[in-house]
Write an enzyme that holds these catalytic residues in place. Structure first.
Site, mmCIF file in Angstrom:
data_model
loop_
_atom_site.group_PDB
_atom_site.id
_atom_site.type_symbol
_atom_site.label_atom_id
_atom_site.label_comp_id
_atom_site.label_asym_id
_atom_site.label_seq_id
_atom_site.Cartn_x
_atom_site.Cartn_y
_atom_site.Cartn_z
ATOM 1 N N THR A 150 26.795 -11.264 -11.339
ATOM 2 C CA THR A 150 27.696 -10.119 -11.228
ATOM 3 C C THR A 150 28.131 -9.851 -9.796
ATOM 4 O O THR A 150 29.221 -9.326 -9.570
ATOM 5 C CB THR A 150 27.023 -8.854 -11.805
ATOM 6 O OG1 THR A 150 25.751 -8.668 -11.178
ATOM 7 C CG2 THR A 150 26.825 -8.985 -13.306
ATOM 8 N N CYS A 151 27.291 -10.201 -8.820
ATOM 9 C CA CYS A 151 27.686 -9.970 -7.430
ATOM 10 C C CYS A 151 28.841 -10.890 -7.027
ATOM 11 O O CYS A 151 29.553 -10.623 -6.054
ATOM 12 C CB CYS A 151 26.511 -10.179 -6.487
ATOM 13 S SG CYS A 151 25.761 -11.823 -6.600
ATOM 14 N N MET A 152 29.047 -11.974 -7.787
ATOM 15 C CA MET A 152 30.126 -12.925 -7.517
ATOM 16 C C MET A 152 31.243 -12.817 -8.553
ATOM 17 O O MET A 152 32.208 -13.584 -8.496
ATOM 18 C CB MET A 152 29.567 -14.359 -7.536
ATOM 19 C CG MET A 152 28.459 -14.612 -6.533
ATOM 20 S SD MET A 152 29.074 -14.689 -4.853
ATOM 21 C CE MET A 152 29.988 -16.220 -4.919
#
Length: 666
Positions: free
Chosen positions: A633-635
């Protein structure tokens, strides 16, 4: 009739001036005519503002618009034409030939021996002030009516495109807001005076221009905001009449403020250097101190967050790293590169603002209004512990806005007004409780005998559900012994509305504002109207699910995937077939946020990506053995296996999306 005659005179003079501009004319005579029309327009603005103060929305629509049951207006004043004329004047005063500080100074020292040009400059200052006040008054009414009786299109409020210095579309700022703008300005409520409207930091002078206003908190905040932008003309517009700039451009300007402050508050360079120095000195317990670390149990999400985050105050703007523990007490597999925190914040806000969740106060902190929007729950017993929870909710919501995490709560417009520092009026009551507004407003049109039979006095009773008793307050000193009559019914109606909308939740709203402004300065959100602020908080709720076409256009592909392949075609067919609820769950699975970005998916950093995961022959032959899709999710990265069929892909994707396993999937 006088107002109509004055307006007709202004319009006639405007036409004459335009005609004479095409012919040669004496400059002094032209200046005198210009002074005359400026002073007449200023007078009209001053009088019309006062007239609007005593006019409710229904009477306004009947008098100046065709948005009523008759389809005709009573007055010869056409509000759309008035807005166009006013916009033309304000464009000249703010942008074409802007009023400058020396003009304001000149006005305060004007003498009888001044020149025509000096007199004209002073008259332009007066029109700037009066025209701005009328402009904002009309826009506030339009914003309130925009969902039920929109009397003009939003584009009517926009100036022609404004090109700033360097043509900076994103509104580059010099640096960051000063510390006084966030947490440094004293915004504390007076806990000992529940009747003080100022305890909510309501800005009654929001229509004033900062260059001539008193040195108030609002002026300091506006000055701090103005100093962030390179172009002084744009800065004055943003602090005085921001609605003349289209919403999406204001959002980009707002994002540039956030980006500048984020770069300062979440810069970890110094922390990394300090840790390296400690390690070189041989300190075995050297730790990275650049961010706030919290450990959250999913079973106690709200209480753990309250205990660990609420005491941070303005430091909540720093980067927060979350470690999540599942229901059995084990650490979840996810490593927080930003996505874990965003999911945690999304879940926290859902729980904190849920109208059926009791956090130990005998009821929820927010309840549902008759319009199915959230409002402060005023039935709870007021104490310092309760106020600390409202302050925490303000900080949490501010953090969501600060980190550009769109959340689900939909607030009532009167509460949003208070977040913007605006007082609510009688007309705002219909956006809170339409039925209550209908019955209360009926008092103004009733005859004296009917009012007398009601036996009303200047007091109001409220129910404290968790205390199981009612509470009666006087609307004015001695109100319990003062009967409501035909002569004072209007006063009674406005006092009741003021009590319901501004005073009953005064302490709770004040605490919420303190928390919210610890993270987001008041001047920043004043760039928006109440309905626009709701969009800033929760995105465009008119979109069900999300904009699939927009995500498709922004998507990039990796690991061997290409839009022409059957796998990708299956994927988009599956997404289109999802229900709105499934689409939002998928969006949360991929990006950690269940709502699409306010500026579209192309504004995500990095851009959303689908990366191919190659399955083994055994997994391709036996669908039950095939692994599930996963995400980073951070990417904004979806790791999608190359399943053997659309049916298998759909089953696996929906299972992963709807499992609610958080970061347990790997």
């Amino acid at each position: 009739k006088f107002m109509e005659q004055l307006w007709n005179y202004v319009c006639t003079q405007l036409k004459l001036v335009k005609q004479k501009q095409k012919t040669k004319h004496d400059d002094n005579l032209r200046t005198k005519q210009h002074i005359n029309i400026i002073s007449s327009t200023t007078l009209f603005c001053d009088l019309f503002v006062h007239q609007l103060l005593a006019m409710d929305d229904e009477e306004f629509l009947l008098s100046y618009t065709t948005k009523n049951s008759n389809g005709k207006r009573r007055s010869s004043i056409d509000i759309i034409h008035l807005i166009e004329v006013l916009k033309s004047n304000l464009y000249d005063l703010y942008w074409g030939r802007p009023v400058i500080v020396s003009d304001v100074i000149l006005q305060t020292h004007l003498s009888q021996s001044c020149t025509l040009q000096d007199n004209e400059s002073c008259q332009r200052v007066r029109l700037l002030l009066s025209g701005t006040k009328l402009w904002n008054t009309l826009y506030q009414r339009w914003s309130r009516l925009s969902t039920t009786a929109k009397f003009c299109e939003q584009e009517l409020w926009h100036f022609p495109r404004l090109v700033t210095r360097g043509y900076d579309e994103d509104g580059a700022v010099f640096g960051t807001m000063s510390d006084s703008a966030v947490g440094g300005v004293d915004m504390d409520v007076d806990d000992g005076d529940a009747s003080s409207a100022s305890s909510m930091d309501i800005d009654d002078s929001s229509n004033n221009i900062s260059i001539v206003g008193a040195a108030t908190v609002a002026d300091e905040e506006n000055d701090a905001l103005a100093s962030s932008f390179k172009d002084p003309k744009m800065a004055r517009i943003l602090t005085s009449i921001p609605q003349v700039i289209p919403f999406h451009r204001r959002v980009r300007l707002f994002k540039s403020l956030l980006t500048a402050d984020l770069s300062r508050m979440q810069d970890e360079t110094q922390a990394a250097q300090d840790m390296m120095r400690s390690m070189l000195r041989g300190e075995e317990d050297a730790e990275f101190q650049g961010r706030v670390r919290v450990e959250i149990r999913r079973e106690h999400l709200y209480q753990d967050a309250m205990d660990q985050l609420n005491n941070l105050g303005p430091n909540l703007r720093k980067k927060v790293q979350v470690t999540l523990y599942n229901q059995v007490g084990a650490v979840e597999a996810g490593i927080d590169g930003g996505g874990v925190f965003r999911e945690f914040l999304d879940d926290l806000i859902k729980e904190a603002f849920h109208p059926e969740t009791d956090h130990g106060h005998g009821g929820p902190l927010f309840s549902v209004s008759p319009l199915q929007t959230l409002k402060i729950n005023t039935s709870l017993t007021l104490n310092q512990e309760l106020l600390s929870h409202y302050q925490f909710l303000g900080r949490v919501l501010g953090k969501a806005v600060y980190e550009s995490v769109l959340v689900e709560p939909q607030f009532c417009l009167p509460f949003l007004n208070q977040l913007l520092g605006q007082q609510n009026t009688l007309d705002d009551l219909k956006n809170f409780d339409p039925e209550y507004y209908k019955h209360l407003s009926a008092l103004r049109k009733m005859d004296g005998k009917d009012i007398d039979t009601l036996g009303l006095t200047f007091e109001l009773s409220t129910q404290k559900t968790n205390a199981n008793k009612s509470h009666t307050v006087e609307l004015i000193p001695g109100g319990s012994s003062m009967s409501v009559t035909k002569e004072n019914a209007i006063r009674y109606v406005h006092l009741v509305a003021h009590r319901r909308l501004n005073m009953e939740s005064n302490m709770q709203t004040g605490a919420f504002l303190r928390g919210f402004r610890d993270v987001i300065p008041a001047a920043w959100v004043r760039l928006f109207s109440p309905s626009e602020l709701q969009r800033l908080i929760g995105g465009d709720d008119r979109v069900k699910g999300f904009d699939v076409k927009g995500l498709m256009e922004a998507m990039v592909y990796g690991g061997g995937y290409h839009p022409s392949q059957c796998y990708i075609q299956w994927f988009w067919e599956i997404v289109v077939e999802m229900t709105p609820d499934q689409q939002r769950k998928f969006l949360k699975f991929m990006t950690s946020c269940s709502r699409q970005p306010l500026l579209g998916f192309r504004s995500l950093t990095p851009l959303p990506c689908i990366h191919q995961v190659r399955l083994s022959n055994q997994e391709l032959q036996n669908a039950t053995d095939a692994r599930l899709p996963t995400s980073a999710t951070c990417m904004n990265l979806l790791k999608l296996p190359n399943y053997s069929s659309k049916e298998v892909m759909k089953a696996k994707l929906l299972y992963a999306v709807e499992s609610g396993a958080g970061f347990e999937l790997s």
